[in-house]
Design a protein around this motif. Structure first.
Motif, PDB file in Angstrom:
ATOM      1  N   GLY A   1       0.981  -1.212   0.071  1.00  0.00           N
ATOM      2  CA  GLY A   1      -0.116   0.102  -0.048  1.00  0.00           C
ATOM      3  C   GLY A   1       0.737   1.312   0.090  1.00  0.00           C
ATOM      4  O   GLY A   1       0.513   2.113  -0.929  1.00  0.00           O
TER       5      GLY A   1
ATOM      6  N   MET B   1       0.954   7.849  -6.217  1.00  0.00           N
ATOM      7  CA  MET B   1      -0.367   8.365  -6.261  1.00  0.00           C
ATOM      8  C   MET B   1      -0.351   9.822  -5.865  1.00  0.00           C
ATOM      9  O   MET B   1       0.447  10.243  -4.994  1.00  0.00           O
TER      10      MET B   1
ATOM     11  N   ALA C   1       2.506   1.684  -3.458  1.00  0.00           N
ATOM     12  CA  ALA C   1       1.631   2.496  -4.282  1.00  0.00           C
ATOM     13  C   ALA C   1       1.319   3.971  -4.032  1.00  0.00           C
ATOM     14  O   ALA C   1       1.399   4.659  -4.639  1.00  0.00           O
ATOM     15  N   MET C   2       1.258   4.291  -2.971  1.00  0.00           N
ATOM     16  CA  MET C   2       0.976   5.455  -2.278  1.00  0.00           C
ATOM     17  C   MET C   2       2.123   6.428  -2.718  1.00  0.00           C
ATOM     18  O   MET C   2       1.872   7.715  -2.782  1.00  0.00           O
TER      19      MET C   2
ATOM     20  N   LYS D   1      -5.238  10.952  -3.552  1.00  0.00           N
ATOM     21  CA  LYS D   1      -5.892   9.684  -3.592  1.00  0.00           C
ATOM     22  C   LYS D   1      -5.175   8.844  -2.328  1.00  0.00           C
ATOM     23  O   LYS D   1      -4.143   9.231  -1.825  1.00  0.00           O
ATOM     24  N   GLU D   2      -5.800   7.892  -2.258  1.00  0.00           N
ATOM     25  CA  GLU D   2      -5.465   6.766  -1.162  1.00  0.00           C
ATOM     26  C   GLU D   2      -5.529   5.402  -1.697  1.00  0.00           C
ATOM     27  O   GLU D   2      -6.531   5.005  -2.457  1.00  0.00           O
ATOM     28  N   PRO D   3      -4.631   4.636  -1.291  1.00  0.00           N
ATOM     29  CA  PRO D   3      -4.616   3.155  -1.831  1.00  0.00           C
ATOM     30  C   PRO D   3      -5.592   2.348  -0.864  1.00  0.00           C
ATOM     31  O   PRO D   3      -6.073   2.682   0.266  1.00  0.00           O
TER      32      PRO D   3
ATOM     33  N   LYS E   1      -3.924  -2.929  -6.153  1.00  0.00           N
ATOM     34  CA  LYS E   1      -4.545  -1.539  -5.466  1.00  0.00           C
ATOM     35  C   LYS E   1      -5.590  -0.706  -6.223  1.00  0.00           C
ATOM     36  O   LYS E   1      -5.510  -0.808  -7.527  1.00  0.00           O
ATOM     37  N   ASN E   2      -6.314  -0.082  -5.752  1.00  0.00           N
ATOM     38  CA  ASN E   2      -7.389   0.564  -6.325  1.00  0.00           C
ATOM     39  C   ASN E   2      -7.148   2.162  -5.586  1.00  0.00           C
ATOM     40  O   ASN E   2      -7.326   2.127  -4.349  1.00  0.00           O
ATOM     41  N   LYS E   3      -7.436   2.862  -6.428  1.00  0.00           N
ATOM     42  CA  LYS E   3      -7.069   4.223  -5.817  1.00  0.00           C
ATOM     43  C   LYS E   3      -8.306   5.285  -6.053  1.00  0.00           C
ATOM     44  O   LYS E   3      -8.126   6.599  -6.431  1.00  0.00           O
TER      45      LYS E   3
ATOM     46  N   THR F   1      -6.875  -1.799  -0.728  1.00  0.00           N
ATOM     47  CA  THR F   1      -6.531  -3.194  -1.211  1.00  0.00           C
ATOM     48  C   THR F   1      -7.713  -3.753  -1.758  1.00  0.00           C
ATOM     49  O   THR F   1      -8.921  -3.496  -0.927  1.00  0.00           O
TER      50      THR F   1
END
Length: 163
Positions: free
Chosen positions: A70, A77, A73-74, A81-83, A139-141, A85
């Motif tokens: 996470g 981004m 990924a952050m 935006k925030e990661p 990951k979805n943002k 799962t």
């Protein structure tokens, strides 16, 4: 893999976000390294985070693997935006006995809404690394759905990595 990082958080902001999570300080986790698309979290052995056999609990391994991915990924981004799962799989390849657990995560592919990453968790025992867990994290943002084409890309990515 090269990623554009123009409007991302600073290292200071990332470390503050890490400490803002109650679970990480509770288990004694430390964000030991952070760079674009990569993160590392370490946890020292303590009796209160083990299972009945005195080994690191699988939940601790999973938590730091998830968090490392996470934060990796952050780093890529935008600040707003925030990661989150949306899926991960965990494979326990060895027992987690050692002085420390180290989760190393790397983002394999970044997109507009989904990031694909991998975390590997090692135990450190007498200065030797042993792999303990390997997992893929998606990951979805900001979106709460996955398109079919994205799932197919994920499967191709996983199958390619296993060869």
């Amino acid at each position: 893999m090269e990623f554009e990082t123009m409007y991302v958080r600073t290292e200071k902001e990332l470390r503050a976000s890490f400490l803002n999570q109650p679970l990480m300080p509770y288990i004694g986790a430390n964000l030991s390294a952070i760079s674009p698309g990569k993160a590392q979290i370490e946890v020292a052995y303590r009796k209160n985070i083990t299972q009945q056999h005195g080994l690191f609990h699988g939940g601790v391994s999973g938590a730091i693997a998830d968090n490392a991915a996470g934060f990796a990924a952050m780093t890529l981004m935008d600040r707003e935006k925030e990661p989150l799962t949306i899926e991960f799989k965990i494979n326990f390849l060895n027992i987690a006995n050692g002085e420390r657990l180290i989760a190393q995560a790397v983002i394999l592919q970044g997109g507009r809404s989904i990031f694909h990453g991998e975390s590997k968790v090692y135990t450190i025992k007498e200065k030797n690394k042993k792999i303990s867990i390997r997992k893929y994290l998606f990951k979805n943002k900001g979106r709460s759905y996955i398109q079919k084409t994205t799932v197919n890309k994920c499967l191709r990515l996983i199958l390619g990595a296993l060869k």
